[in-house]
Scaffold this motif. Structure first.
Motif, PDB file in Angstrom:
ATOM      1  N   ARG A   1       0.832  -1.058  -0.064  1.00 11.27           N
ATOM      2  CA  ARG A   1       0.098  -0.148  -0.018  1.00 11.27           C
ATOM      3  C   ARG A   1       0.838   1.312  -0.083  1.00 11.27           C
ATOM      4  O   ARG A   1       0.603   2.019  -0.701  1.00 11.27           O
ATOM      5  CB  ARG A   1      -0.712  -0.144   1.090  1.00 11.27           C
ATOM      6  N   LEU A   2       1.983   1.322   0.783  1.00 11.36           N
ATOM      7  CA  LEU A   2       2.806   2.282   0.792  1.00 11.36           C
ATOM      8  C   LEU A   2       3.474   2.736  -0.496  1.00 11.36           C
ATOM      9  O   LEU A   2       3.422   3.871  -1.019  1.00 11.36           O
ATOM     10  CB  LEU A   2       3.884   2.105   1.792  1.00 11.36           C
ATOM     11  N   ALA A   3       3.964   1.377  -1.260  1.00 13.25           N
ATOM     12  CA  ALA A   3       4.535   1.724  -2.448  1.00 13.25           C
ATOM     13  C   ALA A   3       3.459   2.400  -3.342  1.00 13.25           C
ATOM     14  O   ALA A   3       3.724   3.278  -4.291  1.00 13.25           O
ATOM     15  CB  ALA A   3       5.086   0.279  -3.147  1.00 13.25           C
ATOM     16  N   THR A   4       2.348   1.830  -3.468  1.00 13.96           N
ATOM     17  CA  THR A   4       1.204   2.247  -4.146  1.00 13.96           C
ATOM     18  C   THR A   4       0.875   3.896  -4.188  1.00 13.96           C
ATOM     19  O   THR A   4       0.951   4.785  -5.070  1.00 13.96           O
ATOM     20  CB  THR A   4      -0.200   1.867  -4.135  1.00 13.96           C
ATOM     21  N   TRP A   5       0.982   4.370  -2.835  1.00 17.19           N
ATOM     22  CA  TRP A   5       0.854   5.583  -2.356  1.00 17.19           C
ATOM     23  C   TRP A   5       2.209   6.388  -3.031  1.00 17.19           C
ATOM     24  O   TRP A   5       1.967   7.793  -3.236  1.00 17.19           O
ATOM     25  CB  TRP A   5       1.062   5.626  -1.068  1.00 17.19           C
ATOM     26  N   LEU A   6       3.498   5.762  -2.814  1.00 15.11           N
ATOM     27  CA  LEU A   6       4.707   6.500  -3.262  1.00 15.11           C
ATOM     28  C   LEU A   6       4.795   6.799  -4.862  1.00 15.11           C
ATOM     29  O   LEU A   6       5.726   7.477  -5.016  1.00 15.11           O
ATOM     30  CB  LEU A   6       5.838   6.105  -2.724  1.00 15.11           C
ATOM     31  N   ARG A   7       3.798   6.220  -5.522  1.00 19.16           N
ATOM     32  CA  ARG A   7       4.141   6.246  -7.104  1.00 19.16           C
ATOM     33  C   ARG A   7       3.907   7.559  -7.560  1.00 19.16           C
ATOM     34  O   ARG A   7       4.425   7.992  -8.712  1.00 19.16           O
ATOM     35  CB  ARG A   7       3.172   5.117  -7.753  1.00 19.16           C
ATOM     36  N   GLY A   8       3.297   8.422  -6.674  1.00 19.04           N
ATOM     37  CA  GLY A   8       3.163   9.831  -6.984  1.00 19.04           C
ATOM     38  C   GLY A   8       4.355  10.808  -6.668  1.00 19.04           C
ATOM     39  O   GLY A   8       4.370  11.954  -7.051  1.00 19.04           O
ATOM     40  N   GLU A   9       5.348  10.174  -6.110  1.00 19.82           N
ATOM     41  CA  GLU A   9       6.608  10.814  -5.813  1.00 19.82           C
ATOM     42  C   GLU A   9       7.645  10.538  -6.665  1.00 19.82           C
ATOM     43  O   GLU A   9       7.845   9.248  -7.100  1.00 19.82           O
ATOM     44  CB  GLU A   9       6.915  10.619  -4.345  1.00 19.82           C
ATOM     45  N   GLN A  10       8.609  11.452  -6.798  1.00 21.51           N
ATOM     46  CA  GLN A  10       9.723  10.993  -7.508  1.00 21.51           C
ATOM     47  C   GLN A  10      10.871  10.759  -6.352  1.00 21.51           C
ATOM     48  O   GLN A  10      11.468  11.472  -5.499  1.00 21.51           O
ATOM     49  CB  GLN A  10      10.478  12.219  -8.129  1.00 21.51           C
ATOM     50  N   ILE A  11      10.993   9.080  -6.250  1.00 20.32           N
ATOM     51  CA  ILE A  11      11.831   8.652  -5.361  1.00 20.32           C
ATOM     52  C   ILE A  11      13.187   8.286  -6.035  1.00 20.32           C
ATOM     53  O   ILE A  11      13.363   7.802  -7.013  1.00 20.32           O
ATOM     54  CB  ILE A  11      11.337   7.082  -4.835  1.00 20.32           C
ATOM     55  N   ASP A  12      14.287   8.946  -5.491  1.00 21.97           N
ATOM     56  CA  ASP A  12      15.657   8.865  -5.914  1.00 21.97           C
ATOM     57  C   ASP A  12      16.545   7.623  -5.338  1.00 21.97           C
ATOM     58  O   ASP A  12      17.281   7.247  -6.055  1.00 21.97           O
ATOM     59  CB  ASP A  12      16.440  10.124  -5.804  1.00 21.97           C
ATOM     60  N   LEU A  13      16.119   7.293  -3.992  1.00 22.86           N
ATOM     61  CA  LEU A  13      16.994   6.283  -3.685  1.00 22.86           C
ATOM     62  C   LEU A  13      16.126   5.507  -2.590  1.00 22.86           C
ATOM     63  O   LEU A  13      15.129   6.209  -1.781  1.00 22.86           O
ATOM     64  CB  LEU A  13      18.396   6.658  -2.811  1.00 22.86           C
ATOM     65  N   VAL A  14      16.323   4.353  -2.370  1.00 22.36           N
ATOM     66  CA  VAL A  14      15.575   3.449  -1.339  1.00 22.36           C
ATOM     67  C   VAL A  14      16.868   2.999  -0.408  1.00 22.36           C
ATOM     68  O   VAL A  14      17.483   2.158  -0.947  1.00 22.36           O
ATOM     69  CB  VAL A  14      14.897   2.261  -1.806  1.00 22.36           C
ATOM     70  N   VAL A  15      16.631   3.265   0.701  1.00 24.06           N
ATOM     71  CA  VAL A  15      17.704   2.844   1.677  1.00 24.06           C
ATOM     72  C   VAL A  15      17.020   1.973   2.955  1.00 24.06           C
ATOM     73  O   VAL A  15      15.788   2.461   3.208  1.00 24.06           O
ATOM     74  CB  VAL A  15      18.421   4.021   2.338  1.00 24.06           C
ATOM     75  N   ALA A  16      17.616   0.841   3.467  1.00 23.91           N
ATOM     76  CA  ALA A  16      16.849   0.399   4.581  1.00 23.91           C
ATOM     77  C   ALA A  16      18.104   0.027   5.694  1.00 23.91           C
ATOM     78  O   ALA A  16      19.243  -0.073   5.526  1.00 23.91           O
ATOM     79  CB  ALA A  16      16.436  -1.051   4.111  1.00 23.91           C
ATOM     80  N   SER A  17      17.659  -0.199   6.775  1.00 23.92           N
ATOM     81  CA  SER A  17      18.074  -0.919   7.830  1.00 23.92           C
ATOM     82  C   SER A  17      18.587  -2.272   7.715  1.00 23.92           C
ATOM     83  O   SER A  17      17.927  -3.072   6.707  1.00 23.92           O
ATOM     84  CB  SER A  17      17.246  -0.743   9.268  1.00 23.92           C
ATOM     85  N   PRO A  18      19.624  -3.047   8.199  1.00 23.42           N
ATOM     86  CA  PRO A  18      19.961  -4.447   7.917  1.00 23.42           C
ATOM     87  C   PRO A  18      19.124  -5.138   8.647  1.00 23.42           C
ATOM     88  O   PRO A  18      19.034  -6.613   8.296  1.00 23.42           O
ATOM     89  CB  PRO A  18      21.484  -4.664   8.452  1.00 23.42           C
ATOM     90  N   TYR A  19      18.303  -5.021   9.349  1.00 28.67           N
ATOM     91  CA  TYR A  19      17.322  -5.983  10.115  1.00 28.67           C
ATOM     92  C   TYR A  19      16.096  -6.407   8.985  1.00 28.67           C
ATOM     93  O   TYR A  19      15.615  -5.469   8.284  1.00 28.67           O
ATOM     94  CB  TYR A  19      16.606  -5.380  11.377  1.00 28.67           C
ATOM     95  N   ALA A  20      15.913  -7.671   9.137  1.00 34.29           N
ATOM     96  CA  ALA A  20      15.055  -8.123   8.176  1.00 34.29           C
ATOM     97  C   ALA A  20      13.717  -7.597   8.093  1.00 34.29           C
ATOM     98  O   ALA A  20      13.079  -7.327   6.975  1.00 34.29           O
ATOM     99  CB  ALA A  20      14.783  -9.691   8.671  1.00 34.29           C
ATOM    100  N   ARG A  21      13.140  -7.224   9.163  1.00 31.86           N
ATOM    101  CA  ARG A  21      11.620  -6.448   8.924  1.00 31.86           C
ATOM    102  C   ARG A  21      11.811  -5.203   8.149  1.00 31.86           C
ATOM    103  O   ARG A  21      10.784  -4.926   7.487  1.00 31.86           O
ATOM    104  CB  ARG A  21      11.044  -6.191  10.539  1.00 31.86           C
TER     105      ARG A  21
END
Length: 216
Positions: A31-51
């Motif tokens: 759902r979050l990804a669907t919502w973000l499709r209207g934004e220009q996302i340049d990078l996706v970064v994450a914590s190393p923890y699995a969740r």
């Protein structure tokens, strides 16, 4: 100007160390990804923890891209305190001191053994590293409730490190203006959990992917 969208991970399973997402957590990440499709996302970064990493992977895949970076300083306190299994608040007993602390707004009592000053320094380091990734643009940083609390508290110069309870997949926006000033634009935004469609799994054909009531 550079904007960081801090995202708390989706709902994980309980009872194990470093858990993956529960099915509801995967749905909410989509759902979050669907919502973000209207934004220009340049990078996706994450914590190393699995969740957190899995949340970022779901979001990135729905946006037809990969997770660009795993940033260690975005991790939660799991390795900073005595080893224990992850327990989601939803699965805690009614008399669990952690649940009572959150429900009464005593957030800093959730992990009383944590070195708050050290944790806050790491949150500051994480934000500085994110800002250093690009001179401008928009970055999605998938992390955890505690580190998001500490980061926002540092920007807002708050005395408390833990001061609110971010919802799963909620978004907090932090911007560094061209003047160098860092501002918090929003906290705990969950608009995507209210009536936003869930994208179908790859290869799955369906007449409609719209869920009127998000699964929690």
């Amino acid at each position: 100007m550079i904007e960081i969208l801090f995202v708390r991970h989706g709902q994980p399973v309980s009872g194990i160390r470093n858990p993956d997402l529960a099915p509801a957590g995967i749905d909410d990440a989509r759902r979050l990804a669907t919502w973000l499709r209207g934004e220009q996302i340049d990078l996706v970064v994450a914590s190393p923890y699995a969740r957190a990493l899995q949340t970022a992977q779901v979001v990135a895949a729905e946006l037809s891209r990969d997770v660009d970076l795993v940033l260690d300083d975005l991790r939660e306190w799991d390795d900073d305190i005595a080893a224990e299994d992850y327990t989601a608040i939803e699965d805690m007993a009614a008399d669990d001191p952690r649940l009572l602390a959150v429900s009464s707004g005593r957030y800093e009592e959730y992990v009383p053994s944590l070195d708050l000053s050290g944790f806050r320094r790491r949150a500051r380091s994480a934000l500085e590293q994110l800002f250093a990734l690009r001179p401008s643009g928009r970055i999605v940083a998938v992390a955890h409730g505690g580190i998001i609390n500490a980061t926002l508290a540092d920007v807002l110069e708050m005395p408390k490190t833990f001061w609110h309870n971010p919802a799963y997949t909620s978004v907090a926006r932090v911007r560094r203006l061209d003047s160098g000033v860092v501002v918090v634009d929003s906290v705990n935004d969950t608009a995507h959990l209210r009536g936003v469609p869930v994208a179908p799994e790859p290869g799955h054909r369906t007449e409609s992917a719209f869920d009127a009531e998000p699964a929690r």
